[in-house]
Design a protein around this motif. Structure first.
Motif, PDB file in Angstrom:
ATOM      1  N   THR B 131      99.056 -73.930  -3.471  1.00 14.10           N
ATOM      2  CA  THR B 131      98.244 -72.842  -2.138  1.00 14.10           C
ATOM      3  C   THR B 131      97.676 -71.472  -2.655  1.00 14.10           C
ATOM      4  O   THR B 131      96.569 -71.255  -2.261  1.00 14.10           O
ATOM      5  N   THR B 135      93.950 -74.305  -3.771  1.00 12.23           N
ATOM      6  CA  THR B 135      94.046 -75.509  -3.699  1.00 12.23           C
ATOM      7  C   THR B 135      94.664 -76.116  -2.796  1.00 12.23           C
ATOM      8  O   THR B 135      95.986 -75.868  -2.894  1.00 12.23           O
ATOM      9  N   ASN B 136      94.137 -76.872  -1.880  1.00 10.61           N
ATOM     10  CA  ASN B 136      94.920 -77.590  -0.951  1.00 10.61           C
ATOM     11  C   ASN B 136      95.870 -78.755  -1.453  1.00 10.61           C
ATOM     12  O   ASN B 136      95.314 -79.760  -2.240  1.00 10.61           O
ATOM     13  N   PRO B 137      97.057 -78.476  -1.279  1.00 12.11           N
ATOM     14  CA  PRO B 137      97.931 -79.581  -1.737  1.00 12.11           C
ATOM     15  C   PRO B 137      97.792 -81.072  -1.168  1.00 12.11           C
ATOM     16  O   PRO B 137      98.049 -82.071  -2.006  1.00 12.11           O
ATOM     17  N   TYR B 140      94.792 -82.063  -3.391  1.00 12.47           N
ATOM     18  CA  TYR B 140      95.264 -82.366  -4.881  1.00 12.47           C
ATOM     19  C   TYR B 140      96.484 -83.665  -5.143  1.00 12.47           C
ATOM     20  O   TYR B 140      96.234 -84.028  -6.017  1.00 12.47           O
TER      21      TYR B 140
END
Lengths: 264, 257
Positions: B131, B135-137, B140
């Motif tokens: 995060t 980057t959006n978990p 991803y």
């Protein structure tokens, strides 16, 4: 001397009456705190005093129950996820345990924010990663290793390189020296001071290591029972006049701070 | 606490869990159709979930087809219906056994691995790190696994169907002395397109549930190694139960008169 503009006067990070509870346990009980631009603030406090929760609220990893958290004058509490993600570009974070991605080699860990967050070409991102690794004293040979092959100190260095790779405006350090021997801890402290100065970044750290706090802080704030009970320049900490601060910085068992040894 | 209060608390906890799973599913599915997409991660999940599960699914369906031929022969011979063996094998494999057994095997192999991997990332703050690195978990970590399992399980089941039927053929022809041509003819004669399609639809749903439960329990794991262990167990148990419930529901939808 030029008159400072309102934007320069404005704190980089501003917290007002921030509250957070988990069930009946109050962790943050009305936090007011300002961190100026290019200032290094260290929040000290015992284990379980709410330091990590405070950091996670500012980062947006946890939502506070109430209060205001402003970054560059904009309240980020309750922002929609997309807008919140845009703010993440301003942040870098060194996690307590490193939080390096096991599945990626060291250089990809460092370049992760550049490749995934900023869409940089992999070849260029690798070059930047190698430069950042060199800044924290690690060579190209280390860049190909897996995080599991590194010592604790090296993992912290890689994590620091990752935190500064995107050249963020604000860097958070969560217990940067925990688990390291005193010499390696001092090396990490020096690297933090160097990297933050080179970037001109605002730094906010949480620690209970006073040697680390004295080295990296411009200003210190002490968190106790979910409140900031003292804050001031790091040079004033030995003459704070606050019994809680005195007990904490001298590491005395006796004093007003009672350690929680039983479940409440 | 009195017994009524206990029942009430358990029921509220159950509703709360359903709500959390529902919200997690809605968030995950919404991210499946919104960019950015990570094609390389999806490809890796095809390999992990599909390709590396081939041996276990192949072995399971091979021996299931073989034992099915043997059992149905011994049963049907009591009323001189041995000729139905090939038909029973192919219908049982395509409609029920290949999707259910492949689903359960993949739940054990892949669901556990997903929960353990994501759970470890949770307790070591790697998900928080994602995060902070913009980057959006969900995009991803969750989306590639959900899509990977949903797409690759039908392919696995299709291969499992063929291997299972081949297992039945081996036993029928080489042990029970069926005529090769007659066995193949019986296999094809009563097989309808919908038999295969229903099995593949089941496989897609089972794949989705396996990945969803692995991701959900891993994502919400707490408290170090013990929490990751509990997440792994919960992922496999809940995925297996959902597979069995979904199997009946989909069969009812396809074949109930």
């Amino acid at each position: 001397m030029s008159t400072p503009s309102p934007a320069n006067d404005r704190p980089k990070i501003r917290l007002r009456d921030v509250r957070k509870s988990f069930g009946s346990k109050v962790v943050l009980d009305g936090i007011d705190l300002d961190v100026g631009k290019a200032e290094s603030l260290v929040v000290i406090g015992g284990s379980g005093s709410g330091k990590s929760v405070l950091l996670k609220c500012i980062l947006g990893l946890l939502d506070p129950d109430s209060g205001v958290i402003e970054i560059d004058g904009q309240n980020v509490v309750g922002l929609p996820r997309a807008e919140r993600e845009a703010f993440m570009h301003k942040f870098g974070m060194l996690f307590q345990g490193g939080a390096l991605f096991d599945s990626l080699p060291v250089w990809e860990n460092v370049a992760f924010g550049l490749i995934q967050g900023e869409g940089m070409d992999r070849v260029k991102a690798r070059e930047v990663a190698l430069t950042k690794l060199a800044q924290v004293g690690l060579g190209e040979d280390v860049s190909r290793l897996s995080p599991a092959e590194l010592s604790g100190g090296m993992q912290k260095r890689v994590s620091l390189a990752r935190a500064i790779a995107t050249e963020p405006e604000i860097i958070f350090f969560d217990e940067p020296t925990t688990g390291l021997d005193p010499i390696m801890a001092d090396v990490i402290n020096d690297l933090i001071v160097k990297c933050v100065r080179e970037l001109g970044a605002t730094a906010m750290s949480i620690t209970h290591d006073m040697a680390s706090a004295r080295k990296i802080a411009d200003r210190v704030a002490m968190l106790y029972h979910g409140r900031i009970i003292w804050e001031g320049p790091v040079g004033d900490i030995d003459a704070s006049g606050n019994d809680h601060v005195d007990q904490f910085i001298h590491g005395r068992a006796e004093g007003p701070i009672e350690m929680a040894i039983r479940r409440e | 606490m009195n017994p009524l209060a206990r029942i009430g608390a358990a029921f509220l906890a159950f509703l709360s869990a359903i709500g959390r799973i529902g919200m997690f599913t809605a968030t995950a599915v919404s991210h499946c159709v919104r960019p950015p997409f990570y094609a390389n991660l999806l490809l890796r999940q095809f390999l992990e979930i599909g390709y590396y599960s081939l041996p276990v699914v192949g072995l399971t369906t091979l021996f299931t087809g073989m034992v099915l031929a043997l059992q149905s022969y011994t049963g049907f011979s009591r009323f001189s219906a041995e000729g139905a063996v090939a038909t029973v094998v192919v219908l049982s494999m395509t409609r029920e056994l290949a999707p259910v057994l492949a689903g359960l095997m993949v739940a054990g192999r892949v669901g556990a691995a997903i929960a353990a991997e994501i759970g470890t990332m949770r307790v070591t703050e790697q998900i928080d790190a994602l995060t902070t690195l913009s980057t959006n978990p969900f995009k991803y970590l969750i989306v590639p696994r959900l899509l990977g399992a949903t797409i690759s399980l039908p392919l696995l089941v299709l291969i499992g169907d063929i291997i299972g039927v081949f297992g039945g053929y081996l036993v029928g022809v080489y042990k029970l002395d069926f005529n090769q041509g007659a066995y193949i003819h019986s296999t094809i004669q009563y097989l309808e397109r919908m038999d295969v399609i229903s099995g593949l639809v089941k496989a897609a749903v089972f794949g989705f549930f396996v990945a969803l439960m692995g991701c959900f329990h891993g994502f919400h794991s707490r408290g170090g190694a013990q929490g990751v262990g509990a997440a792994t167990t919960n992922a496999v148990v809940s995925a297996s139960i959902l597979i069995l419930i979904a199997n009946y529901t989909i069969t009812e939808l396809f074949f109930a008169r």
